[in-house]
Design a protein around this motif. Structure first.
Motif, PDB file in Angstrom:
ATOM      1  N   PHE A  88      28.430  15.892 -25.392  1.00 12.67           N
ATOM      2  CA  PHE A  88      28.869  14.508 -24.840  1.00 12.67           C
ATOM      3  C   PHE A  88      29.425  13.594 -25.705  1.00 12.67           C
ATOM      4  N   LYS A  89      30.692  12.987 -25.348  1.00  9.45           N
ATOM      5  CA  LYS A  89      31.157  11.757 -26.152  1.00  9.45           C
ATOM      6  C   LYS A  89      31.726  10.897 -25.017  1.00  9.45           C
ATOM      7  N   TYR A  90      31.933   9.780 -25.608  1.00 10.58           N
ATOM      8  CA  TYR A  90      32.264   8.448 -24.713  1.00 10.58           C
ATOM      9  C   TYR A  90      33.123   7.788 -25.387  1.00 10.58           C
ATOM     10  N   GLN A  91      34.006   6.693 -24.437  1.00 14.63           N
ATOM     11  CA  GLN A  91      34.674   5.618 -25.312  1.00 14.63           C
ATOM     12  C   GLN A  91      34.853   4.723 -24.043  1.00 14.63           C
ATOM     13  N   PHE A  92      34.827   3.213 -24.874  1.00 18.07           N
ATOM     14  CA  PHE A  92      34.851   1.880 -23.950  1.00 18.07           C
ATOM     15  C   PHE A  92      35.910   1.274 -24.740  1.00 18.07           C
ATOM     16  N   GLN A  93      37.036   0.613 -23.981  1.00 20.73           N
ATOM     17  CA  GLN A  93      37.942  -0.210 -24.757  1.00 20.73           C
ATOM     18  C   GLN A  93      38.467  -1.317 -23.751  1.00 20.73           C
ATOM     19  N   ALA A  94      38.755  -2.243 -24.169  1.00 20.46           N
ATOM     20  CA  ALA A  94      39.140  -3.700 -23.412  1.00 20.46           C
ATOM     21  C   ALA A  94      40.196  -4.414 -24.087  1.00 20.46           C
ATOM     22  N   ASP A  95      40.854  -5.045 -23.351  1.00 22.73           N
ATOM     23  CA  ASP A  95      42.158  -5.896 -24.224  1.00 22.73           C
ATOM     24  C   ASP A  95      41.873  -7.370 -23.787  1.00 22.73           C
ATOM     25  N   LEU A  96      41.462  -7.988 -24.906  1.00 16.71           N
ATOM     26  CA  LEU A  96      40.934  -9.432 -24.771  1.00 16.71           C
ATOM     27  C   LEU A  96      42.013 -10.493 -24.559  1.00 16.71           C
ATOM     28  N   ASN A  97      43.381 -10.023 -24.876  1.00 12.06           N
ATOM     29  CA  ASN A  97      44.414 -10.911 -24.840  1.00 12.06           C
ATOM     30  C   ASN A  97      45.695 -10.055 -24.323  1.00 12.06           C
ATOM     31  N   SER A  98      45.793  -9.482 -23.235  1.00  5.97           N
ATOM     32  CA  SER A  98      46.990  -8.799 -23.252  1.00  5.97           C
ATOM     33  C   SER A  98      48.174  -9.671 -22.707  1.00  5.97           C
ATOM     34  N   GLU A  99      48.931 -10.519 -23.364  1.00  3.90           N
ATOM     35  CA  GLU A  99      50.011 -11.548 -23.019  1.00  3.90           C
ATOM     36  C   GLU A  99      49.132 -12.604 -21.956  1.00  3.90           C
ATOM     37  N   GLY A 100      47.790 -13.145 -22.421  1.00  3.02           N
ATOM     38  CA  GLY A 100      47.262 -13.971 -21.976  1.00  3.02           C
ATOM     39  C   GLY A 100      46.082 -13.507 -20.864  1.00  3.02           C
ATOM     40  N   LYS A 101      46.019 -12.146 -20.681  1.00  2.35           N
ATOM     41  CA  LYS A 101      45.101 -11.629 -19.544  1.00  2.35           C
ATOM     42  C   LYS A 101      44.146 -10.406 -20.355  1.00  2.35           C
ATOM     43  N   PHE A 102      42.970 -10.749 -19.512  1.00  2.00           N
ATOM     44  CA  PHE A 102      41.878  -9.909 -20.223  1.00  2.00           C
ATOM     45  C   PHE A 102      41.850  -8.419 -19.227  1.00  2.00           C
ATOM     46  N   SER A 103      41.678  -7.419 -19.683  1.00  2.00           N
ATOM     47  CA  SER A 103      41.813  -6.246 -19.017  1.00  2.00           C
ATOM     48  C   SER A 103      40.732  -5.207 -19.585  1.00  2.00           C
ATOM     49  N   ILE A 104      40.025  -4.516 -18.516  1.00  2.00           N
ATOM     50  CA  ILE A 104      39.136  -3.065 -19.182  1.00  2.00           C
ATOM     51  C   ILE A 104      40.348  -2.062 -19.259  1.00  2.00           C
ATOM     52  N   LEU A 105      39.979  -1.257 -20.154  1.00  2.00           N
ATOM     53  CA  LEU A 105      41.240  -0.201 -20.403  1.00  2.00           C
ATOM     54  C   LEU A 105      40.234   1.213 -20.217  1.00  2.00           C
ATOM     55  N   ASP A 106      39.491   1.406 -21.163  1.00  2.00           N
ATOM     56  CA  ASP A 106      38.942   2.941 -21.098  1.00  2.00           C
ATOM     57  C   ASP A 106      37.406   2.812 -20.822  1.00  2.00           C
ATOM     58  N   THR A 107      37.072   3.510 -19.964  1.00  2.00           N
ATOM     59  CA  THR A 107      35.391   3.535 -19.454  1.00  2.00           C
ATOM     60  C   THR A 107      35.206   4.942 -19.115  1.00  2.00           C
ATOM     61  N   TYR A 108      35.232   5.904 -20.165  1.00  2.00           N
ATOM     62  CA  TYR A 108      35.001   7.287 -19.457  1.00  2.00           C
ATOM     63  C   TYR A 108      33.992   8.125 -20.655  1.00  2.00           C
ATOM     64  N   GLY A 109      33.534   9.302 -20.070  1.00  2.00           N
ATOM     65  CA  GLY A 109      32.549  10.136 -20.796  1.00  2.00           C
ATOM     66  C   GLY A 109      33.155  11.447 -20.741  1.00  2.00           C
ATOM     67  N   THR A 110      33.136  12.274 -22.075  1.00  2.00           N
ATOM     68  CA  THR A 110      33.833  13.589 -22.094  1.00  2.00           C
ATOM     69  C   THR A 110      32.563  14.720 -22.460  1.00  2.00           C
ATOM     70  N   PHE A 111      32.739  15.687 -21.497  1.00  2.00           N
ATOM     71  CA  PHE A 111      31.921  16.950 -22.063  1.00  2.00           C
ATOM     72  C   PHE A 111      32.843  17.874 -22.754  1.00  2.00           C
ATOM     73  N   VAL A 112      32.369  18.348 -23.994  1.00  2.00           N
ATOM     74  CA  VAL A 112      32.891  19.284 -24.817  1.00  2.00           C
ATOM     75  C   VAL A 112      32.183  20.650 -25.001  1.00  2.00           C
ATOM     76  N   ALA A 113      32.936  21.595 -24.761  1.00  2.00           N
ATOM     77  CA  ALA A 113      32.445  22.959 -25.060  1.00  2.00           C
ATOM     78  C   ALA A 113      33.137  23.865 -25.795  1.00  2.00           C
ATOM     79  N   GLY A 114      33.386  23.919 -27.181  1.00  2.00           N
ATOM     80  CA  GLY A 114      34.105  24.572 -27.812  1.00  2.00           C
ATOM     81  C   GLY A 114      35.557  23.942 -27.885  1.00  2.00           C
ATOM     82  N   ASP A 115      36.597  24.683 -27.093  1.00  2.00           N
ATOM     83  CA  ASP A 115      37.965  24.205 -27.102  1.00  2.00           C
ATOM     84  C   ASP A 115      38.122  23.529 -25.954  1.00  2.00           C
ATOM     85  N   PHE A 116      37.142  23.457 -24.898  1.00  2.00           N
ATOM     86  CA  PHE A 116      37.399  22.881 -23.733  1.00  2.00           C
ATOM     87  C   PHE A 116      36.893  21.461 -23.676  1.00  2.00           C
TER      88      PHE A 116
END
Length: 360
Positions: free
Chosen positions: A71-99
């Motif tokens: 299991f891996k995860y990623q969180f990302q936010a844009d603190l200033n997208s031309e003056g706006k705050f936005s949540i971008l990535d919030t997801y988890g990933t299950f990894v099994a070999g090549d899948f």
């Protein structure tokens, strides 16, 4: 402003805690998170109107890592997208070999241009494909409502990393179809699929992909995107071309089709004894949009054709592209059958841009 202040303090705390942990315990704990980010600062000159401005297009920070081999995860936010705050990535990933299976808010993985984003875009501005392929509109009661799917949505995407002698990678997923930060209830879901071969594998320096997306807009209209890509990456050269079409079904007898294309070429030339400069990279890009549909105000839809030629040079302060660089770009627009509203829109004015690009 209060939300932005809280976000900035939270991001700073994450940076301090994660950076400290990485400094003192990374060798002992392989599951410590990694902090990453992006900053783009830009000077723009509208050469048609003689106007100038400074701009911060993006200031992103994120955290990614693993909590186990599966299991891996990623969180990302844009603190200033031309003056706006936005949540971008919030997801988890299950990894099994090549899948891999990722669940949450993430890139919709339709194609390279749309999903390239500011972190992986070689030019100061996005291509026509990235800006407009996901756009839609609806007409009702004499008014026009519009939107854009953008590059991210909430859903589940499965991926197969093929390492056989014919390495065709495949991914497919289902999404809300309402864009980011919008967990709406729906009776239908949207579907996305992509198959590709990376450069440097079965086709030598060449790579190719086929992309497909279908579903409904938040207004209920049928919506489809499809396209393909060709790449050549060898030595100092990077040449990429892409086509994408968008079909918006407004009624049983009316389908608004839009065709977009982009081609760019980059040559990276390393230099020695130039102080902090590691390389220079001349680059050119051509964009094309046929039957581009834009909404002005609440009742006007303009359809027009557009071509854009972009040329420039990137001065790199790190050994490779997309790390630490100064970009000098000039964009020139060729507009066909455009209305006065389009011609007056700064988005379609010729521009010179100087951009400082930093990632970590």
């Amino acid at each position: 402003m209060h939300l932005l202040s809280v976000a900035l303090r939270t991001a700073a705390a994450i940076l301090i805690l994660c950076s400290s942990g990485a400094m003192f315990g990374q060798e002992k704990n392989p599951y410590l998170p990694t902090v990453f980010g992006l900053l783009k600062s830009r000077f723009e000159a509208d050469t048609q109107q003689g106007k100038v401005r400074f701009n911060i297009p993006n200031a992103r920070v994120g955290v990614k890592g693993s909590i186990s081999p599966y299991f891996k995860y990623q969180f990302q936010a844009d603190l200033n997208s031309e003056g706006k705050f936005s949540i971008l990535d919030t997801y988890g990933t299950f990894v099994a070999g090549d899948f891999e299976v990722s669940l949450g808010q993430q890139l919709n993985r339709f194609d390279s241009e749309l999903n390239r984003g500011p972190t992986n875009n070689y030019f100061a501005s996005s291509s026509f494909i990235a800006s407009y392929v996901g756009s839609y509109y609806s007409m009702a009661d004499g008014t026009v409502s519009s939107g854009n799917f953008g590059a991210r949505d909430i859903g589940v995407i499965a991926k197969y990393n093929n390492h056989t002698c014919v390495p065709i990678n495949i991914q497919a997923g289902i999404l809300n179809g309402a864009g980011i930060n919008n967990p709406t209830w729906n009776k239908t879901v949207n579907f996305v699929a992509r198959a590709w071969i990376d450069p440097g594998t079965a086709l030598g320096g060449f790579g190719a992909s086929a992309n497909y997306y279908t579903g409904h807009t938040p207004f209920g209209e049928r919506f489809t995107m499809a396209g393909g890509e060709l790449r050549y990456v060898e030595g100092r050269w990077r040449i990429e071309g892409e086509y994408a079409g968008r079909w918006l079904t407004l009624s049983p007898t009316v389908c608004d089709r839009m065709d977009l294309a982009a081609v760019h070429a980059i040559y990276t030339q390393p230099v020695k004894d130039w102080g902090p400069i590691q390389f220079i990279a001349p680059m050119v890009r051509w964009d094309y949009a046929n039957n581009l549909a834009l909404v002005f105000g609440d009742s006007t839809i303009d359809h027009f054709n557009a071509n854009r030629a972009t040329g420039g040079i990137t001065i790199g302060f790190a050994p490779r592209l997309l790390k630490c660089e100064l970009r000098l770009n000039y964009e020139h627009y060729f507009l066909g059958n455009a209305s006065e509203q389009v011609l007056a829109d700064p988005r379609f004015h010729n521009k010179f841009m100087m951009e400082l690009f930093l990632t970590f």
